[in-house]
Design an enzyme around this catalytic site. Structure first.
Site, mmCIF file in Angstrom:
data_model
loop_
_atom_site.group_PDB
_atom_site.id
_atom_site.type_symbol
_atom_site.label_atom_id
_atom_site.label_comp_id
_atom_site.label_asym_id
_atom_site.label_seq_id
_atom_site.Cartn_x
_atom_site.Cartn_y
_atom_site.Cartn_z
ATOM 1 C CG ASP A 187 -2.095 0.960 1.059
ATOM 2 O OD1 ASP A 187 -2.387 1.345 -0.092
ATOM 3 O OD2 ASP A 187 -2.707 1.342 2.075
ATOM 4 C CE LYS A 190 -1.041 3.051 -4.351
ATOM 5 N NZ LYS A 190 -1.077 2.501 -2.984
ATOM 6 C CG ASP A 215 -5.523 -0.278 -1.164
ATOM 7 O OD1 ASP A 215 -6.499 -0.438 -1.931
ATOM 8 O OD2 ASP A 215 -5.509 0.593 -0.265
ATOM 9 C CG ASN A 216 -4.909 2.462 -3.525
ATOM 10 O OD1 ASN A 216 -4.207 2.558 -2.522
ATOM 11 N ND2 ASN A 216 -6.153 2.898 -3.547
ATOM 12 C CD GLU A 245 -8.014 4.360 -0.808
ATOM 13 O OE1 GLU A 245 -8.676 4.148 -1.843
ATOM 14 O OE2 GLU A 245 -6.779 4.273 -0.764
#
Length: 263
Positions: A187, A190, A215-216, A245
């Protein structure tokens, strides 16, 4: 003079708030940039504090000491009613909770602590003997995270390290007494996902059944990581379509990858 200055600051703050509301209503790239960078910078300048410091202050004023659930709920409340922040949030957090409960990990690694929200989320479901190592390269974020962890009463389970993730990964076995990782939560930046998962593999830190949770992967996105992890015979991956989020109308995604390769 003081009253004039106060009036000017109030007017500017009001303009900022109205602009924020407008940007929020647009649901577009402008809103993303406003929430993540522009609005916090303006508020930071006007208030003389950072968003992260304001979040910590809010938590200390409203959350119950030693209660992880209260800390998480209060942080979610802050992000929905006060200022947006880049936590994993409730929907992604529920998936993370389920992974931790099912896996019952002994040793966990988080890359990208930010303010400690997901660290608290993970650690509250760990067994008494389990631990979480979480890495945050930003010293200001790391300082806030340590306070959040302490507020939740989880300082005995969570170690916050303020270094570059690659440096720590290389020293997990020799310096941090890690043999294998049961859970890895990606997280941070990226573009570093693929670098760090390859480094974790090179250090032979995964075992059969280890879970890597990213995540993401849609917003802001990690296409190189997804191509790599999905194309590897060493993982069985599952994609979850979730909301970004605290944005109930913006889709994001998380990727759960179970390591099935040789140790």
């Amino acid at each position: 003079m003081e009253s004039t200055t106060s009036a000017v600051l109030s007017a500017v703050t009001g303009t900022v708030a109205m602009t924020a509301a407008y940007a929020y209503a647009q649901r577009d790239w402008l809103k993303d940039q406003w929430l993540a960078f522009i609005s916090p910078a303006i508020y930071n300048f006007l208030k003389g504090t950072t968003r992260e410091q304001r979040a910590l202050k809010y938590l200390k004023e409203h959350a119950r000491q030693g209660d992880p659930d209260s800390v998480l709920e209060t942080f979610d409340e802050f992000c929905r009613t006060q200022e947006w922040a880049m936590n994993a949030a409730e929907e992604k957090g529920d998936i993370l909770d389920e992974i931790v409960r099912e896996l019952q990990p002994t040793t966990c690694l988080e890359l990208g602590t930010y303010c400690g929200y997901s660290a608290v989320r993970i650690a509250r479901n760990l067994s008494p003997s389990a631990r979480l190592i979480t890495i945050e390269v930003n010293p200001d974020y790391a300082a806030v995270a340590r306070e959040v962890v302490k507020l939740a009463g989880l300082q005995d389970k969570i170690e916050v390290i303020n270094l570059d993730s690659a440096d720590v990964i290389r020293e997990l076995k020799t310096k941090y007494d890690v043999t294998k990782l049961d859970l890895v939560f990606l997280d941070h930046w990226k573009y570093l996902y693929i670098r760090d998962i390859k480094l974790i593999e090179e250090e032979k830190l995964l075992k059969k059944g280890s879970v890597v949770f990213a995540d993401n992967v849609i917003i802001p996105g990690a296409p190189g990581y997804l191509e790599y992890i999905r194309g590897s015979k060493n993982y069985k991956s599952t994609f979850y379509s979730v909301h970004f989020e605290y944005m109930d109308d913006m889709k994001d995604g998380v990727e759960k990858s179970v390591y099935i390769g040789d140790e």
